[in-house]
Design an enzyme around this catalytic site. Structure first.
Site: not given
Length: 663
Positions: A116, A200, A235, A292
């Site tokens: 990430k 974040e 999540h 994907r």
């Protein structure tokens, strides 16, 4: 086009890929672990090969074994599905070296988006907007603490190398940071072999909107519109829909162009998903790119009329994209509900067991079910707890939602806990119907989604009693025919009593509540006696599990199924479970008792944080378990001293096993 492909996956996605391959005349090769020897995906393919024991690390994650089988079987390409090896750059490179086509993006694209922190850097260069935060490579704890305070709260710690909610923790204050960071890193190393994280800003009530992108080897890139995946637990997505509610053409164009720019920035090829957080202000921020095919790809297929697996196969074969951006059109609206083996009221803990009963809605052009599970199959602790995906289409969102509600009301899985009732509550929520969705939707609507148990309506009791009566009488008639004197009054098993009314007493258990009801015959008419009064009752079977029940002046068509000692009554957008109560065989409560703490699910002990003799306070973490890719912390229910610890790190436990005891 390929003539034979290997599907390096299991469950519903393996069955899904095989379905398209069969339509295109492509032979398929399945791989399976010991636990999956009789699985549906094995039956769905032309050939199947055993690759190892049940744990994924010994089977579905063994890239060298899979490549060897591809060579042995003559497969020209490997479709990785999602999860397992689908985003493993090393496996993709090994396929290339072995001369086997990897049906996915180039290795450099997987690497670029796999971390990430690196993906954030590339997106900054491509001018794709990012959520403010720390995305650096330096993982020194002191630096992470400093960055945490700079970003402010609430914030989100995320595993840099993964997705699917693994290694992700919300931090509401600095006091929570260290524990959350340790937990996120532990789960990240377990799931991805890399404990690097990024931090974040945690947006308040954002929406999770993602764009399906496709690119070919000739430089063409398109987006196949957006999906809203905001409704999530742990999540992880629960219900997805396409197109996103309240999406304007201008915003769709802006997000679509950003997604295309992201794909071009890394030289992408094949199917991918660019995920954004959409703030209430209308701003959107890049979150990650999944290199994907996504679990929720069917909703895109339903509104676009395209088979995305076929697109993958054609692109991997070097063909151009089947359509241009201008040729792609949105038609109608679609929802996907993920059916999980889990217990929603216990924080969505995964459930294991055999699927003893499976009743699914009828599929047609508007209702689709993608699954790899059939009645009698086992849902084990080794893999993801998703059983099926229910996908519906409508001409607009209102019609699609009505079809979703109707389909969920006709869906039942017995033998283990599922989220079907929860999904029904969610689909009937007024705010969900209005499209007022965001990533905190479930937490905000807990009271509505987890209502207090309600008393079944009279129609449900009437249906259960009549069918139980019919079942009892059929059994009694059979026994009577087998006696030496079938005309004897003792062989007639009815409700006759000397000098008393003929009464059939029944006691049904619904959840924790017991309901006593009576049926009685008087002057040739059968009556049902309930708390709401006494009404005439009759009924007859229409066909199969469909019955016509007449209660008082009301005639209703109702579906009733017997499952063991339970009557399943499909009525009023819900499946009611009425257990015929037998006090002689009533089970003892096996919950937390005598100071013992029991396992809330079958799984493996990941960490033990205490030792015998330790003094603990209520809420202290004692042990960590992992099952079906989910980590769960066992906490002390009250203050006490640890007396015994019955399992150690690496031990496998069953649901209900006593883990440790407190005094």
């Amino acid at each position: 086009m390929f003539t034979k492909i290997l599907i390096a996956n299991r469950g519903e996605i393996a069955c899904r890929v095989a379905r398209t391959a069969r339509r295109l005349g492509i032979k398929t090769v399945a791989v399976y672990s010991t636990a999956d020897a009789k699985a549906e995906h094995v039956k769905a393919c032309d050939e199947a090969y055993w690759i190892g024991e049940a744990p994924a690390a010994e089977s579905y994650l063994h890239g060298d074994k899979i490549l060897a089988i591809a060579k042995l079987s003559g497969a020209q390409a490997i479709h990785p599905g999602y999860g397992f090896l689908s985003e493993n750059a090393g496996f993709a490179e090994s396929c290339k070296a072995a001369g086997v086509v990897f049906i996915g993006p180039p290795t450099q694209a997987i690497i670029a988006m796999g971390l990430k922190s690196e993906s954030k850097r590339l997106m900054t260069e491509a001018k794709v907007p990012l959520v403010p935060g720390y995305h650096g490579a330096d993982q020194a704890i002191d630096l992470l603490r400093e960055q945490s305070q700079t970003i402010g709260y609430p914030q989100l710690i995320k595993a840099s190398a993964g997705g699917g909610g693994k290694g992700m923790r919300v931090v509401k204050s600095f006091d929570e940071f260290d524990a959350a960071l340790a937990s996120a890193k532990r789960e990240a190393i377990s799931s991805f072999g890399n404990d690097a994280v990024l931090i974040e800003r945690y947006l308040q009530k954002p929406r999770h909107v993602e764009l399906q992108v496709f690119a070919d080897t000739l430089g063409n890139v398109v987006h196949v519109f957006e999906r809203d995946c905001s409704v999530q637990r742990r999540h992880q997505k629960v219900i997805e829909e396409a197109p996103a509610p309240q999406m304007t053409p201008e915003l769709r164009h802006a997000m679509g162009q950003a997604a295309i720019n992201a794909a071009k920035a890394i030289g992408y090829v094949g199917a991918g998903t660019v995920e954004f957080l959409l703030d209430q202000s209308g701003e959107f921020f890049f979150m990650e790119m999944n290199t994907r095919l996504q679990v929720e790809h069917p909703v895109t297929e339903m509104i676009s009329g395209q088979d995305l697996v076929e697109w993958q196969l054609r692109v991997a074969n070097g063909e151009p994209l089947p359509l241009t951006q201008e040729q792609l059109k949105i038609n109608g609206h679609a929802f996907e509900a993920r059916v999980y083996a889990e217990t929603p009221e216990r924080d969505f803990l995964p459930s294991t067991g055999r699927v003893s009963t499976l009743i699914a809605p009828e599929t047609n052009d508007f209702v689709r079910i993608d699954t790899g599970i059939r009645q009698g199959d086992e849902v084990s602790m080794f893999y993801d707890p998703m059983i099926a995906k229910l996908i519906v289409w409508g001409q607009d969102r209102t019609q699609a939602l009505q079809r979703l509600q109707e389909a969920l009301s006709k869906y039942y899985i017995g033998g283990l806990n599922t989220n079907l009732e929860f999904l029904g509550n969610l689909a009937r929520s007024a705010d969900f119907a209005a499209g007022d969705v965001h990533t905190g939707f479930i937490e905000q609507h807990m009271a509505e989604l987890f209502p207090e148990p309600s008393t079944p309506p009279d129609e449900v009791f009437a249906a259960a009693l009549w069918c139980e009566l019919d079942h009892t009488q059929a059994r009694a008639s059979k026994a009577q025919r087998q006696t030496l004197d079938p005309c004897s009054p003792w062989a007639i098993a009815d409700a006759w009593r000397m000098n008393q009314a003929s009464i059939d007493p029944f006691e049904f258990q619904v959840g924790e509540a017991l309901y006593s009801i009576q049926g009685m015959q008087r002057n040739g008419t059968y009556y049902l006696k309930l708390a709401t009064g006494e009404k005439p009752l009759s009924g007859e079977r229409i066909q199969g599990d469909e019955w016509q029940i007449v209660l008082g002046q009301k005639t209703l068509r109702i579906k009733i199924i017997q499952s063991g000692n339970t009557w399943l009554v499909f009525w009023n957008n819900k499946v009611w479970h009425l257990n015929l109560h037998d006090p002689v065989h009533e089970a003892d409560d096996q919950g937390v008792h005598g100071g013992g703490l029991t396992a809330p699910m079958a799984g493996t002990v990941l960490d033990v944080m205490v030792k015998v003799g330790d003094q603990v306070k209520a809420g202290d973490a004692l042990m960590v378990m992992v099952a079906m890719k989910m980590e769960h912390t066992i906490a002390a229910p009250k203050e006490g001293i640890v007396q015994e610890i019955y399992f150690q790190v690496g031990d496998q436990v069953k649901d209900g096993d006593t883990l440790l005891s407190l005094e």
